[in-house]
Scaffold this active site. Structure first.
Site, PDB file in Angstrom:
ATOM      1  N   HIS A  48     -74.647 103.733 -34.575  1.00 31.65           N
ATOM      2  CA  HIS A  48     -76.098 103.495 -34.733  1.00 31.65           C
ATOM      3  C   HIS A  48     -76.824 103.519 -33.380  1.00 31.65           C
ATOM      4  O   HIS A  48     -77.846 102.854 -33.204  1.00 31.65           O
ATOM      5  CB  HIS A  48     -76.378 102.152 -35.421  1.00 31.65           C
ATOM      6  CG  HIS A  48     -75.583 101.928 -36.660  1.00 31.65           C
ATOM      7  ND1 HIS A  48     -75.982 102.324 -37.899  1.00 31.65           N
ATOM      8  CD2 HIS A  48     -74.352 101.361 -36.816  1.00 31.65           C
ATOM      9  CE1 HIS A  48     -75.067 102.002 -38.796  1.00 31.65           C
ATOM     10  NE2 HIS A  48     -74.057 101.423 -38.169  1.00 31.65           N
ATOM     11  N   SER A  60     -91.379 119.394 -13.761  1.00 31.84           N
ATOM     12  CA  SER A  60     -92.618 119.388 -14.544  1.00 31.84           C
ATOM     13  C   SER A  60     -93.716 119.993 -13.693  1.00 31.84           C
ATOM     14  O   SER A  60     -93.689 119.930 -12.463  1.00 31.84           O
ATOM     15  CB  SER A  60     -92.952 117.940 -14.904  1.00 31.84           C
ATOM     16  OG  SER A  60     -94.344 117.776 -15.033  1.00 31.84           O
ATOM     17  N   LYS A  92     -90.221 114.377 -12.225  1.00 36.53           N
ATOM     18  CA  LYS A  92     -89.421 114.777 -13.385  1.00 36.53           C
ATOM     19  C   LYS A  92     -88.272 115.734 -13.063  1.00 36.53           C
ATOM     20  O   LYS A  92     -88.386 116.605 -12.213  1.00 36.53           O
ATOM     21  CB  LYS A  92     -90.327 115.450 -14.440  1.00 36.53           C
ATOM     22  CG  LYS A  92     -91.296 114.520 -15.116  1.00 36.53           C
ATOM     23  CD  LYS A  92     -90.625 113.432 -15.951  1.00 36.53           C
ATOM     24  CE  LYS A  92     -90.075 113.969 -17.241  1.00 36.53           C
ATOM     25  NZ  LYS A  92     -91.129 114.359 -18.182  1.00 36.53           N
ATOM     26  N   GLU A 147     -82.099 120.912 -24.349  1.00 41.19           N
ATOM     27  CA  GLU A 147     -83.151 120.869 -25.375  1.00 41.19           C
ATOM     28  C   GLU A 147     -83.285 122.223 -26.073  1.00 41.19           C
ATOM     29  O   GLU A 147     -83.472 122.296 -27.288  1.00 41.19           O
ATOM     30  CB  GLU A 147     -84.487 120.461 -24.752  1.00 41.19           C
ATOM     31  CG  GLU A 147     -84.497 118.995 -24.352  1.00 41.19           C
ATOM     32  CD  GLU A 147     -85.695 118.628 -23.487  1.00 41.19           C
ATOM     33  OE1 GLU A 147     -86.806 119.156 -23.714  1.00 41.19           O
ATOM     34  OE2 GLU A 147     -85.523 117.813 -22.573  1.00 41.19           O
TER      35      GLU A 147
END
Ligand code: ARG
Length: 461
Positions: A157, A278, A284, A291
């Protein structure tokens, strides 16, 4: 009309929009090598069976080989206005050889031709993809060997659950990928039967030798039913299934890496060459590769649904709908290759932040099960031990301490069974070392499964 091969029956030019709509050369052009390979086998068989003369057969083969060389070198370019790769090559052959070129298509149809081309093409792609997956598995095994003692939290979980090692975690993916390899080789095996010679749907009246062409092309046998031979696209669906599952595994792995890269976890750091920045936020470092893999998984699943949906209502035998098979399966194959190709070096260069993994494992009470097991080993029934440990965890949370730092007096208030040795029993190292059940995370057990996986990998090479 003159340059359209099937012009005979027609009294009008096909509308330009229909021509463009119908044409598949933009995507089936990539199969030119396999189309020529199939045609060479067909021409050989026609000559050997006396359906055309030996000399015509040899001329055809020579001509086909020259076209292949010219396409490979770029001397000859695909004509984007051709209907498909099969028509293009036959037309080019006839342009070069005159009447002899027109004999190639004797006792053959584009229906068996395209089916054989696609099997040959995908058979090669399966080899390429399997080699790439093997390399990825090899890299994971090497990493695992470095990390049999690297303790990290295991999750259920997404909550810290029990201690494992990074090697144990990586090896879980090795087993998934080994199954993927098996599925790919299964798909290749079932794909390896030859539709050439099935003709349009009903075979042929010429005395062809389908066993010869099957053997020349490296197939195990000819397909036994000519209707099935030209109608079957199971092999595309089955391969796409295997690819979807492979992507699903890479996607789950990617999702974990995305989490691990976050400041919240900080278990790994991607090499600068495999991350991106970024345009506005200077701090970043984004895990774009993972992704994209997660994103492309949806796309490959989409290809699978395309294939299944395309086939489900088709009457036997060939229907033009089936031309859509190629864009779907090629898209799946291309994207899987792109993903594995990028994923492997990204993984190899990823820095593993062992201390952060261990610190995370030290919090979150992931040794609570071991604390209960300690009492069980001293004779207490598990449910009672479970309850006592739960109470102790609640006390720790209230005091802001961990089970490792809770004073012995607090333990003993719950039961006299607790003695000084509880600290040793619940230390992270003990918790991992003692999980020696088959397949468990103890360094010895993981070393055994690494050896087993290496054996499997070598057996599949
Ligand atoms: N380009 C076609 C395809 O990919 C080749 C087969 C054409 N057959 C036909 N009967 N029109 O499916």
């Amino acid at each position: 009309m003159a340059n359209v091969m099937w012009a005979g029956r027609f009294s009008k030019q096909v509308d330009e929009t229909v021509n463009a709509f119908n044409s598949s050369i933009a995507f089936d052009g990539r199969m030119y090598r396999h189309d020529i390979q199939g045609s060479i086998a067909h021409a050989t068989m026609l000559g050997d069976c006396g359906i055309i003369t030996k000399s015509d057969s040899e001329t055809l083969i020579k001509g086909l080989k020259e076209i292949l060389a010219d396409l490979d070198s770029g001397k000859l370019e695909l004509d984007p206005t051709a209907e498909d790769i099969h028509m293009f090559i036959e037309a080019e052959l006839t342009k070069r050889l005159g009447d002899v070129g027109k004999r190639l298509h004797t006792s053959r149809s584009r229906n068996d031709q395209v089916a054989v081309d696609l099997r040959l093409y995908l058979r090669d792609e399966i080899k390429t993809i399997s080699d790439m997956v093997r390399e990825l598995i090899g890299a994971l095994i090497e990493m695992s060997k470095q990390h049999t003692e690297t303790i990290m939290p295991g999750y259920t979980h997404l909550q810290r659950a029990q201690p494992i090692t990074f090697a144990h975690h990586l090896m879980a993916y090795v087993w998934m990928l080994l199954r993927d390899l098996e599925r790919l080789s299964d798909a290749a095996k079932r794909m390896n039967v030859c539709p050439l010679g099935c003709g349009a749907l009903a075979g042929t009246t010429y005395s062809t030798d389908r066993f010869q062409t099957a053997e020349l092309l490296g197939f195990d046998s000819p397909m036994p039913n000519s209707l099935d031979g030209v109608s079957d696209r199971d092999y595309c669906v089955e391969l796409c299934c295997a690819l979807s599952l492979l992507m699903t595994h890479l996607s789950r792995f990617s999702e974990e890496i995305i989490l691990w890269c976050s400041w919240e976890f900080k278990f790994v750091e991607l090499d600068d060459a495999f991350a991106t920045g970024s345009s506005i936020m200077p701090q970043k470092k984004n895990p774009d590769v993972t992704e994209l893999i997660r994103g492309k998984t949806g796309r490959v699943n989409g290809d699978l649904v395309t294939l299944l949906t395309m086939m489900k209502g088709l009457p036997l035998a060939y229907n033009k709908d089936m031309q859509e098979d190629k864009e779907a399966i090629f898209d799946a194959v291309d994207n899987v290759k792109l993903c594995v190709k990028t994923f492997t070096p990204m993984l190899k260069t990823m820095r593993v932040l062992k201390d952060n993994m261990r610190n995370a494992a030290a919090r979150g009470f992931i040794n609570a099960t071991d604390c209960a097991d300690y009492l069980v080993k001293k004779g207490m029934p598990f449910r009672d031990a479970y309850k006592i440990t739960g109470t102790l965890v609640a006390q720790c949370i209230e005091k802001g301490v961990t089970l490792e730092t809770l004073p012995l007096a607090d333990y003993q208030k719950m039961t006299e069974l607790f003695t000084e040795d509880v600290y040793e029993a619940i230390s992270l190292d003990t918790c991992v070392r003692e999980r020696r059940s088959y397949g468990g995370p103890s360094p010895d057990e993981v070393a055994k499964q690494i050896a087993l996986a290496e054996e499997k990998l070598n057996a599949q090479a």
